[in-house]
Motif scaffolding. Structure first.
Motif, mmCIF file in Angstrom:
data_model
loop_
_atom_site.group_PDB
_atom_site.id
_atom_site.type_symbol
_atom_site.label_atom_id
_atom_site.label_comp_id
_atom_site.label_asym_id
_atom_site.label_seq_id
_atom_site.Cartn_x
_atom_site.Cartn_y
_atom_site.Cartn_z
ATOM 1 N N VAL A 1 0.868 -1.190 0.000
ATOM 2 C CA VAL A 1 0.000 0.000 0.000
ATOM 3 C C VAL A 1 0.897 1.228 0.000
ATOM 4 O O VAL A 1 1.839 1.316 0.798
ATOM 5 N N ALA A 2 0.605 2.173 -0.910
ATOM 6 C CA ALA A 2 1.387 3.406 -0.996
ATOM 7 C C ALA A 2 0.456 4.604 -1.028
ATOM 8 O O ALA A 2 -0.620 4.552 -1.631
ATOM 9 N N ILE A 3 0.861 5.692 -0.399
ATOM 10 C CA ILE A 3 0.105 6.948 -0.408
ATOM 11 C C ILE A 3 1.075 8.093 -0.634
ATOM 12 O O ILE A 3 2.265 7.994 -0.310
ATOM 13 N N ARG A 4 0.572 9.166 -1.221
ATOM 14 C CA ARG A 4 1.452 10.319 -1.460
ATOM 15 C C ARG A 4 0.656 11.608 -1.531
ATOM 16 O O ARG A 4 -0.560 11.600 -1.769
ATOM 17 N N THR A 5 1.382 12.705 -1.365
ATOM 18 C CA THR A 5 0.808 14.035 -1.550
ATOM 19 C C THR A 5 1.008 14.452 -2.999
ATOM 20 O O THR A 5 1.526 13.688 -3.815
ATOM 21 N N SER A 6 0.655 15.677 -3.331
ATOM 22 C CA SER A 6 0.783 16.160 -4.708
ATOM 23 C C SER A 6 2.235 16.462 -5.052
ATOM 24 O O SER A 6 2.966 17.058 -4.252
ATOM 25 N N ALA B 1 5.281 22.704 -3.681
ATOM 26 C CA ALA B 1 6.694 22.881 -3.336
ATOM 27 C C ALA B 1 6.993 22.422 -1.907
ATOM 28 O O ALA B 1 8.095 21.959 -1.612
ATOM 29 N N LYS B 2 6.011 22.521 -1.020
ATOM 30 C CA LYS B 2 6.239 22.189 0.384
ATOM 31 C C LYS B 2 5.317 21.050 0.825
ATOM 32 O O LYS B 2 4.351 20.716 0.167
ATOM 33 N N ASN B 3 5.663 20.499 1.997
ATOM 34 C CA ASN B 3 4.854 19.464 2.642
ATOM 35 C C ASN B 3 4.582 18.263 1.727
ATOM 36 O O ASN B 3 3.462 17.766 1.659
ATOM 37 N N GLN B 4 5.620 17.819 1.038
ATOM 38 C CA GLN B 4 5.487 16.614 0.228
ATOM 39 C C GLN B 4 5.821 15.386 1.063
ATOM 40 O O GLN B 4 6.716 15.416 1.919
ATOM 41 N N TYR B 5 5.080 14.311 0.796
ATOM 42 C CA TYR B 5 5.273 13.089 1.581
ATOM 43 C C TYR B 5 4.871 11.881 0.740
ATOM 44 O O TYR B 5 3.830 11.884 0.080
ATOM 45 N N VAL B 6 5.708 10.864 0.756
ATOM 46 C CA VAL B 6 5.428 9.602 0.062
ATOM 47 C C VAL B 6 5.778 8.461 1.001
ATOM 48 O O VAL B 6 6.833 8.499 1.656
ATOM 49 N N ALA B 7 4.907 7.484 1.093
ATOM 50 C CA ALA B 7 5.192 6.337 1.963
ATOM 51 C C ALA B 7 4.592 5.075 1.366
ATOM 52 O O ALA B 7 3.536 5.115 0.722
ATOM 53 N N GLY C 1 -1.007 15.451 9.331
ATOM 54 C CA GLY C 1 -0.466 16.757 8.987
ATOM 55 C C GLY C 1 -0.205 16.982 7.522
ATOM 56 O O GLY C 1 0.220 18.064 7.122
ATOM 57 N N TYR C 2 -0.466 15.971 6.699
ATOM 58 C CA TYR C 2 -0.251 16.105 5.267
ATOM 59 C C TYR C 2 -1.585 16.031 4.516
ATOM 60 O O TYR C 2 -2.551 15.433 5.002
ATOM 61 N N GLU C 3 -1.596 16.618 3.325
ATOM 62 C CA GLU C 3 -2.775 16.552 2.460
ATOM 63 C C GLU C 3 -2.484 15.560 1.345
ATOM 64 O O GLU C 3 -1.676 15.823 0.452
ATOM 65 N N TYR C 4 -3.154 14.426 1.389
ATOM 66 C CA TYR C 4 -2.856 13.324 0.463
ATOM 67 C C TYR C 4 -3.690 13.434 -0.805
ATOM 68 O O TYR C 4 -4.878 13.787 -0.773
ATOM 69 N N LEU C 5 -3.049 13.108 -1.932
ATOM 70 C CA LEU C 5 -3.708 13.207 -3.233
ATOM 71 C C LEU C 5 -4.006 11.845 -3.851
ATOM 72 O O LEU C 5 -4.980 11.701 -4.595
ATOM 73 N N LYS C 6 -3.211 10.831 -3.519
ATOM 74 C CA LYS C 6 -3.319 9.578 -4.253
ATOM 75 C C LYS C 6 -2.927 8.394 -3.375
ATOM 76 O O LYS C 6 -2.073 8.512 -2.494
ATOM 77 N N ALA C 7 -3.554 7.258 -3.644
ATOM 78 C CA ALA C 7 -3.180 6.002 -2.987
ATOM 79 C C ALA C 7 -3.172 4.887 -4.025
ATOM 80 O O ALA C 7 -3.860 4.983 -5.047
ATOM 81 N N LYS C 8 -2.400 3.851 -3.764
ATOM 82 C CA LYS C 8 -2.402 2.704 -4.671
ATOM 83 C C LYS C 8 -2.072 1.438 -3.908
ATOM 84 O O LYS C 8 -1.428 1.482 -2.849
ATOM 85 N N VAL C 9 -2.541 0.321 -4.445
ATOM 86 C CA VAL C 9 -2.225 -0.989 -3.887
ATOM 87 C C VAL C 9 -1.570 -1.819 -4.980
ATOM 88 O O VAL C 9 -1.913 -1.705 -6.157
ATOM 89 N N ILE C 10 -0.605 -2.649 -4.588
ATOM 90 C CA ILE C 10 0.167 -3.440 -5.548
ATOM 91 C C ILE C 10 0.232 -4.880 -5.063
ATOM 92 O O ILE C 10 0.666 -5.139 -3.938
ATOM 93 N N ALA C 11 -0.186 -5.798 -5.914
ATOM 94 C CA ALA C 11 -0.083 -7.227 -5.614
ATOM 95 C C ALA C 11 1.031 -7.822 -6.472
ATOM 96 O O ALA C 11 1.015 -7.688 -7.701
ATOM 97 N N THR C 12 1.994 -8.474 -5.840
ATOM 98 C CA THR C 12 3.127 -9.069 -6.559
ATOM 99 C C THR C 12 3.322 -10.518 -6.098
ATOM 100 O O THR C 12 2.541 -11.038 -5.303
ATOM 101 N N ASP C 13 4.390 -11.143 -6.610
ATOM 102 C CA ASP C 13 4.632 -12.577 -6.363
ATOM 103 C C ASP C 13 3.383 -13.374 -6.713
ATOM 104 O O ASP C 13 2.883 -14.180 -5.916
#
Length: 436
Positions: A287-292, A296-302, A333-345
């Motif tokens: 599972v991954a989420i990220r901001t825009s 320029a500021k407050n970017q976050y990806v996890a 504290g972040y404003e998230y724009l997108k999420a995704k899920v990935i199935a592998t193996d």
């Protein structure tokens, strides 16, 4: 011999099939979240540039000079399937290259006039599906792609070009930019240009040793294909699926974990449905989420991942794991724009190796439950039966203000045809009544 059948302005053409009132009018299709233009009809190409934002063309939309539609992937996928089924009547070898392109093997068609055959393909696809196509025919796949490119851009060819009928093929290749060659993207084009190779003919005549040294065996095969030596065979059987990704932007910036979890649960459900349709199970889930990216500021990806033992395509199991991964990835504290899920193996269901240490699972019972859910959702509508984690009225869903109907896959959205018939007059008037 190969033929490349390319659907013209495919997404826009799909929208026009069920809207005959838009024939000859500018039509454009928007990206996810109604962001920008990603597909244009020929009329729209004369009016607006590709990737234009919806905001920049809003005046044309309000004036009725441009008709826009939100992306409708369910419709486009089903129309693509119908095109492929039609093409299978013309060759025993059909390789779907993308949602709007397919190669046909024409080996052994020695007595047929291939140009006439191409016109027959084009006419039949248009008649049976409503989708206009261009057909390129040549000795190799790479040349067939270039032939289809030429057929689409020269109206006098009436949508079909057999490369073998050209009086001077090299003159045509000299007029085409090297970036139009199949497999050559922006970076490769820049590298070729730096070597003085700017046209397809220059690439065809390039030194083989230099090309192989610089671009490897694939680069050499491309050059040989341009010279008429087939190096890329037909692959009618699709390559095994190695990964499944479901990714969407939110309709607005999201700050709450509850909204993130609802979105992730929804994407996980779609991913599990695809796995079951493919007969696969996943051994690893992310599972991954990220901001825009554009802030320029407050970017976050996890991103957070988990190994699944045993591998599974059970929606309940995947949602359970996805919720924990979403919580671990989320930071307040972040404003998230997108999420995704990935199935592998990914592994075929019948080839899963058992584990001595995995907890016992009633696989047969769980499979029956998933099959029942899938069956109900197919017969009724998507998410007619769903898990509570998906929520009832999501506020994070993508914008799709210009969404058309799912004309071919949803019972409630099938086109309605009205036939007017005359009835016997009871007076001097001749009334008519509609019959469904």
């Amino acid at each position: 011999m190969f033929a490349l059948v390319d659907c013209n302005s495919f997404f826009a053409s799909c929208e026009k099939v069920f809207r005959p009132d838009l024939d000859g009018k500018p039509v454009a299709v928007l990206s996810n979240n109604d962001g920008c233009i990603v597909a244009r009809s020929p009329e729209a190409k004369q009016l607006i540039p590709m990737q234009a934002t919806l905001y920049s063309v809003q005046d044309l939309v309000k004036q009725g000079k441009l008709h826009v539609f939100s992306s409708n992937p369910v419709l486009y996928k089903d129309m693509s399937r119908r095109v492929i089924q039609t093409l299978q009547h013309f060759s025993p070898e059909v390789e779907q290259y993308s949602i709007d392109e397919a190669f046909l093997g024409l080996h052994g068609f020695t007595k047929a006039d291939l140009t006439d055959y191409g016109h027959k393909i084009r006419t039949t696809v248009k008649q049976w599906t409503g989708i206009p196509v261009s057909v390129g025919i040549a000795k190799t796949k790479t040349l067939a792609k270039l032939a289809a490119h030429g057929a689409k851009r020269h109206p006098d060819l009436d949508g079909v070009l057999d490369f073998g009928t050209l009086a001077d093929p090299d003159a045509v290749l000299a007029s085409i930019d090297v970036g139009e060659v199949w497999g050559i993207g922006r970076n490769l084009k820049a590298k070729l240009n730096s070597m003085g190779i700017k046209t397809v003919l220059q690439l065809k005549n390039a030194d083989e040793r230099l090309i192989k040294k610089t671009f490897g065996i694939l680069g050499l095969r491309t050059v040989l294909e341009l010279r008429g030596t087939a190096c890329f065979p037909m692959e009618p059987v699709a390559a095994p699926v190695t990964m499944r990704i479901v990714s969407r932007s939110f309709g607005h910036l999201v700050t709450e974990l509850s909204d993130i979890k609802e979105a992730v649960a929804t994407y996980t459900t779609r991913c599990a449905e695809k796995l079951r349709a493919d007969g696969l199970v996943a051994g690893h889930f992310t599972v991954a989420i990220r901001t825009s990216y554009y802030r320029a500021k407050n970017q976050y990806v996890a991103a957070r991942s988990v190994a699944l033992d045993p591998p599974t395509h059970d929606t309940a199991v995947l949602i359970h794991e996805a919720m924990q991964l979403a919580e671990a990835a989320f930071t307040p504290g972040y404003e998230y724009l997108k999420a995704k899920v990935i199935a592998t193996d990914l592994t075929p269901v019948g080839e899963v190796q058992g584990s001595l240490f995995a907890a016992p699972v009633d696989t047969e019972k769980r499979d029956k439950l998933m099959q029942t859910m899938d069956s109900l959702n197919r017969k009724l509508c998507p998410d007619a039966v769903k898990f509570g984690a998906l929520g009832l009225k999501p506020t994070w869903a993508m914008r799709s203000e210009y969404f058309s109907q799912r004309y071919t896959t949803h019972w409630g959205e099938l086109p309605t045809v009205k036939v007017w018939q005359m009835v016997k007059p009871t007076s001097t008037r001749l009334p008519c009544k509609p019959v469904r």
